[in-house]
Scaffold this motif. Structure first.
Motif, PDB file in Angstrom:
ATOM      1  N   TRP A 171     -13.676   6.401   9.328  1.00 38.54           N
ATOM      2  CA  TRP A 171     -12.775   6.337  10.471  1.00 38.54           C
ATOM      3  C   TRP A 171     -11.324   6.633  10.110  1.00 38.54           C
ATOM      4  O   TRP A 171     -10.552   7.055  10.960  1.00 38.54           O
ATOM      5  CB  TRP A 171     -12.871   4.987  11.190  1.00 38.54           C
ATOM      6  N   CYS A 172     -10.940   6.448   8.841  1.00 40.81           N
ATOM      7  CA  CYS A 172      -9.531   6.676   8.494  1.00 40.81           C
ATOM      8  C   CYS A 172      -9.226   8.130   8.184  1.00 40.81           C
ATOM      9  O   CYS A 172      -8.050   8.508   8.100  1.00 40.81           O
ATOM     10  CB  CYS A 172      -9.095   5.769   7.350  1.00 40.81           C
ATOM     11  N   GLY A 173     -10.256   8.975   8.045  1.00 37.84           N
ATOM     12  CA  GLY A 173     -10.016  10.393   7.795  1.00 37.84           C
ATOM     13  C   GLY A 173      -9.173  10.610   6.555  1.00 37.84           C
ATOM     14  O   GLY A 173      -9.277   9.865   5.583  1.00 37.84           O
ATOM     15  N   ALA A 210      -3.774   4.651   3.687  1.00 40.08           N
ATOM     16  CA  ALA A 210      -3.047   3.515   3.098  1.00 40.08           C
ATOM     17  C   ALA A 210      -3.376   2.229   3.849  1.00 40.08           C
ATOM     18  O   ALA A 210      -3.584   1.176   3.222  1.00 40.08           O
ATOM     19  CB  ALA A 210      -1.547   3.785   3.115  1.00 40.08           C
ATOM     20  N   TYR A 211      -3.434   2.288   5.172  1.00 34.47           N
ATOM     21  CA  TYR A 211      -3.791   1.111   5.969  1.00 34.47           C
ATOM     22  C   TYR A 211      -5.201   0.634   5.609  1.00 34.47           C
ATOM     23  O   TYR A 211      -5.424  -0.548   5.352  1.00 34.47           O
ATOM     24  CB  TYR A 211      -3.692   1.457   7.463  1.00 34.47           C
ATOM     25  N   TRP A 226      -6.586  -3.237   6.116  1.00 37.00           N
ATOM     26  CA  TRP A 226      -7.717  -3.441   7.021  1.00 37.00           C
ATOM     27  C   TRP A 226      -8.824  -4.237   6.342  1.00 37.00           C
ATOM     28  O   TRP A 226      -9.300  -3.887   5.258  1.00 37.00           O
ATOM     29  CB  TRP A 226      -8.255  -2.098   7.511  1.00 37.00           C
ATOM     30  N   GLY A 227      -9.201  -5.310   6.962  1.00 34.58           N
ATOM     31  CA  GLY A 227     -10.293  -6.124   6.456  1.00 34.58           C
ATOM     32  C   GLY A 227      -9.887  -7.196   5.458  1.00 34.58           C
ATOM     33  O   GLY A 227     -10.716  -7.998   5.042  1.00 34.58           O
ATOM     34  N   VAL A 228      -8.609  -7.223   5.071  1.00 36.72           N
ATOM     35  CA  VAL A 228      -8.136  -8.241   4.136  1.00 36.72           C
ATOM     36  C   VAL A 228      -7.876  -9.529   4.930  1.00 36.72           C
ATOM     37  O   VAL A 228      -7.119  -9.511   5.899  1.00 36.72           O
ATOM     38  CB  VAL A 228      -6.840  -7.788   3.418  1.00 36.72           C
ATOM     39  N   THR A 259      -1.971   5.718  16.451  1.00 32.04           N
ATOM     40  CA  THR A 259      -0.766   5.736  17.295  1.00 32.04           C
ATOM     41  C   THR A 259       0.039   4.461  17.067  1.00 32.04           C
ATOM     42  O   THR A 259       1.270   4.509  16.937  1.00 32.04           O
ATOM     43  CB  THR A 259      -1.157   5.854  18.791  1.00 32.04           C
ATOM     44  N   ILE A 260      -0.634   3.329  17.002  1.00 31.98           N
ATOM     45  CA  ILE A 260       0.050   2.054  16.769  1.00 31.98           C
ATOM     46  C   ILE A 260       0.634   2.029  15.363  1.00 31.98           C
ATOM     47  O   ILE A 260       1.771   1.594  15.162  1.00 31.98           O
ATOM     48  CB  ILE A 260      -0.912   0.866  16.991  1.00 31.98           C
ATOM     49  N   LEU A 261      -0.125   2.498  14.376  1.00 31.20           N
ATOM     50  CA  LEU A 261       0.401   2.522  13.008  1.00 31.20           C
ATOM     51  C   LEU A 261       1.672   3.355  12.919  1.00 31.20           C
ATOM     52  O   LEU A 261       2.629   2.963  12.250  1.00 31.20           O
ATOM     53  CB  LEU A 261      -0.639   3.090  12.040  1.00 31.20           C
TER      54      LEU A 261
END
Length: 188
Positions: free
Chosen positions: A7-9, A16-17, A22-24, A49-51
């Motif tokens: 999903w992060c491509g 980086a996210y 993510w998931g931490v 978009t939010i990032l």
């Protein structure tokens, strides 16, 4: 080559996210509240978009300080609606203000937001073992239950899909695919 959840491509910000956030598991009440607000702003939009707007959103919303946001008035609403660097939705901005008030009401009653949320998890993340993105649900019975209770308390923009995305992001559930290098790292 490092395997990641697809999903992060390959967008560097998204990668980086994925690789650092993510998931931490997040235990800080204020940080959890901020993330829930950001997930509410995402409704109908892509998370990237939010990032891309997160720093500007933090600046515009005074570091997501719930005490300041709870006191926002119509002038603040207009200031935010005029800011092209954020999500300019009157309903989402209004929800952020109301959600700050609910968060503070909980705190005044001695209810810690982190304890409240993690109480649904018996204090520990749920580790899933999904192999493919198609295995990952958009919502679960638990996200439905949490969303229902959040809404009962007065929170807005926190339906079961948003709540499940929030649960994934803050590590209440580990939904990194088992082939992703982060699955084992986050599980530790």
């Amino acid at each position: 080559m490092t395997e990641r959840c697809p999903w992060c491509g390959d967008d560097p910000l998204y990668v980086a996210y994925h690789d650092t956030e993510w998931g931490v598991p997040e235990w800080d009440s204020r940080a959890l509240w901020e993330k829930l607000i950001l997930d509410g702003f995402q409704a109908g939009l892509a998370w990237i978009t939010i990032l891309r707007k997160r720093d500007t959103l933090r600046e515009a919303f005074h570091g997501f300080d719930p005490e300041r946001i709870a006191r926002y008035d119509e002038a603040d609403m207009e200031r935010l609606l005029a800011n092209p660097g954020i999500i300019r939705s009157r309903s989402k901005i209004s929800a952020a203000i109301g959600n700050a008030q609910v968060y503070l009401d909980m705190a005044e009653r001695g209810e810690d937001f982190s304890d409240y949320l993690w109480g649904y998890m018996d204090g520990a993340p749920r580790v899933n073992r999904f192999v493919a993105m198609s295995d990952v649900p958009a919502q679960t019975e638990l996200s439905q239950k949490i969303a229902k209770d959040l809404k009962k308390r007065g929170f807005k923009f926190c339906g079961p899909v948003i709540v499940y995305a929030f649960m994934q992001a803050v590590g209440m559930v580990n939904d990194h695919l088992v082939g992703c290098h982060r699955h084992t790292e986050v599980t530790k």
